[in-house]
Scaffold this motif. Structure first.
Motif, PDB file in Angstrom:
ATOM      1  N   ILE A 171      10.802   7.019  -0.254  1.00  0.00           N
ATOM      2  CA  ILE A 171      11.260   5.697  -0.666  1.00  0.00           C
ATOM      3  C   ILE A 171      12.061   5.027   0.449  1.00  0.00           C
ATOM      4  N   ASN A 172      12.923   5.802   1.129  1.00  0.00           N
ATOM      5  CA  ASN A 172      13.680   5.231   2.251  1.00  0.00           C
ATOM      6  C   ASN A 172      12.756   4.842   3.401  1.00  0.00           C
ATOM      7  N   GLU A 173      11.715   5.631   3.625  1.00  0.00           N
ATOM      8  CA  GLU A 173      10.750   5.293   4.671  1.00  0.00           C
ATOM      9  C   GLU A 173      10.038   3.982   4.326  1.00  0.00           C
ATOM     10  N   LEU A 174       9.760   3.796   3.045  1.00  0.00           N
ATOM     11  CA  LEU A 174       9.138   2.550   2.601  1.00  0.00           C
ATOM     12  C   LEU A 174      10.037   1.362   2.925  1.00  0.00           C
ATOM     13  N   LEU A 175      11.331   1.511   2.678  1.00  0.00           N
ATOM     14  CA  LEU A 175      12.265   0.426   2.958  1.00  0.00           C
ATOM     15  C   LEU A 175      12.274   0.064   4.434  1.00  0.00           C
TER      16      LEU A 175
ATOM     17  N   ASN B  67       0.824  -1.202   0.000  1.00  0.00           N
ATOM     18  CA  ASN B  67       0.000   0.000   0.000  1.00  0.00           C
ATOM     19  C   ASN B  67       0.862   1.258   0.000  1.00  0.00           C
ATOM     20  N   HIS B  68       1.934   1.231   0.806  1.00  0.00           N
ATOM     21  CA  HIS B  68       2.814   2.398   0.883  1.00  0.00           C
ATOM     22  C   HIS B  68       3.477   2.648  -0.466  1.00  0.00           C
ATOM     23  N   SER B  69       3.950   1.599  -1.115  1.00  0.00           N
ATOM     24  CA  SER B  69       4.601   1.771  -2.416  1.00  0.00           C
ATOM     25  C   SER B  69       3.608   2.300  -3.447  1.00  0.00           C
ATOM     26  N   HIS B  70       2.358   1.859  -3.365  1.00  0.00           N
ATOM     27  CA  HIS B  70       1.332   2.342  -4.292  1.00  0.00           C
ATOM     28  C   HIS B  70       1.078   3.826  -4.076  1.00  0.00           C
ATOM     29  N   LEU B  71       1.048   4.259  -2.834  1.00  0.00           N
ATOM     30  CA  LEU B  71       0.820   5.676  -2.546  1.00  0.00           C
ATOM     31  C   LEU B  71       1.971   6.528  -3.072  1.00  0.00           C
ATOM     32  N   ILE B  72       3.198   6.028  -2.927  1.00  0.00           N
ATOM     33  CA  ILE B  72       4.354   6.762  -3.455  1.00  0.00           C
ATOM     34  C   ILE B  72       4.246   6.878  -4.965  1.00  0.00           C
ATOM     35  N   LEU B  73       3.865   5.790  -5.629  1.00  0.00           N
ATOM     36  CA  LEU B  73       3.727   5.796  -7.079  1.00  0.00           C
ATOM     37  C   LEU B  73       2.648   6.779  -7.525  1.00  0.00           C
ATOM     38  N   VAL B  74       1.558   6.832  -6.792  1.00  0.00           N
ATOM     39  CA  VAL B  74       0.488   7.777  -7.114  1.00  0.00           C
ATOM     40  C   VAL B  74       0.994   9.206  -7.004  1.00  0.00           C
TER      41      VAL B  74
ATOM     42  N   MET C 268      12.085  -6.143  -1.919  1.00  0.00           N
ATOM     43  CA  MET C 268      12.341  -4.737  -1.609  1.00  0.00           C
ATOM     44  C   MET C 268      13.110  -4.066  -2.740  1.00  0.00           C
ATOM     45  N   ALA C 269      14.139  -4.747  -3.247  1.00  0.00           N
ATOM     46  CA  ALA C 269      14.941  -4.190  -4.338  1.00  0.00           C
ATOM     47  C   ALA C 269      14.101  -4.005  -5.590  1.00  0.00           C
ATOM     48  N   GLN C 270      13.204  -4.946  -5.849  1.00  0.00           N
ATOM     49  CA  GLN C 270      12.341  -4.855  -7.019  1.00  0.00           C
ATOM     50  C   GLN C 270      11.412  -3.643  -6.923  1.00  0.00           C
ATOM     51  N   LEU C 271      10.831  -3.428  -5.747  1.00  0.00           N
ATOM     52  CA  LEU C 271       9.944  -2.283  -5.544  1.00  0.00           C
ATOM     53  C   LEU C 271      10.705  -0.966  -5.700  1.00  0.00           C
TER      54      LEU C 271
END
Length: 204
Positions: free
Chosen positions: A26-30, A1-8, A43-46
């Motif tokens: 992005i670092n917070e996502l990691l 969900n977090h990665s999707h929000l960043i992408l949006v 994680m690397a793929q995202l």
């Protein structure tokens, strides 16, 4: 969900300044993924997917449309291999279509892109392996000749290192076929020989 929000946020950004916020997240996502026990490979793929879209959007805001259509922006190193987690030095380049006349201010455009990535948290490469360095931009023909020289008549370990770095290249914006052309040209004078392996080994 977090990665999707960043992408949006990346998709909805209207300017470079608006891209700074998702870049910082992005670092917070990691951190969140690591705490949740996510596998490193995922994680690397995202991260690669987010970085690719971030770079593509930034390039689209900076480069005029004709340059975008007649060029290929690519990344190298850990980013090209899909192994990057935390933000590392910029390693990128720009391929131009043979016969295309780029804007007169191409150097300024490339510098703007490098500056934008620096603001996003990606520091400049100490070895200047970036598209704001004329050595890392050029036409398909020019890059092919450069690679051929690095491979067949290297002037030192740096030439072989640069060749190795390029082998990890990944297209992130523009016409990816231009990068394919250079790879095909490189394959034509092949790395698959004991002589070339010996040269890499000697440099190591």
């Amino acid at each position: 969900n977090h990665s999707h929000l960043i992408l949006v946020q990346i998709e909805q950004a209207g300017d470079l300044q608006a891209l700074e916020q998702p870049a910082a997240q992005i670092n917070e996502l990691l951190s969140a993924l690591h705490r949740g026990g996510t596998r490193v490979a995922l994680m690397a793929q995202l991260v690669q997917q987010l970085n690719t879209r971030l770079f593509e959007r930034a390039w689209g805001m900076i480069a005029p449309s004709d340059l975008q259509a007649n060029s290929c922006l690519f990344v190298m190193g850990s980013e090209g291999r899909g192994e990057q987690l935390l933000k590392t030095d910029q390693d990128n380049g720009l391929l131009l279509r043979d016969g295309y006349q780029p804007p007169h201010n191409l150097a300024e455009i490339c510098q703007q892109f490098s500056d934008a990535l620096a603001r996003f948290g990606y520091p400049e490469c100490p070895g200047r392996i970036m598209l704001n360095n004329p050595a890392w931009r050029g036409t398909v023909k020019e890059f092919t000749q450069r690679l051929k020289r690095w491979l067949l008549v290297p002037e030192g370990a740096d030439d072989l290192m640069h060749l190795g770095i390029f082998l990890d290249a990944l297209a992130v914006a523009g016409d990816a076929h231009l990068l394919t052309q250079v790879r095909d040209n490189l394959q034509a004078f092949t790395l698959d020989s004991d002589v070339q392996v010996a040269r890499f080994a000697a440099a190591v």
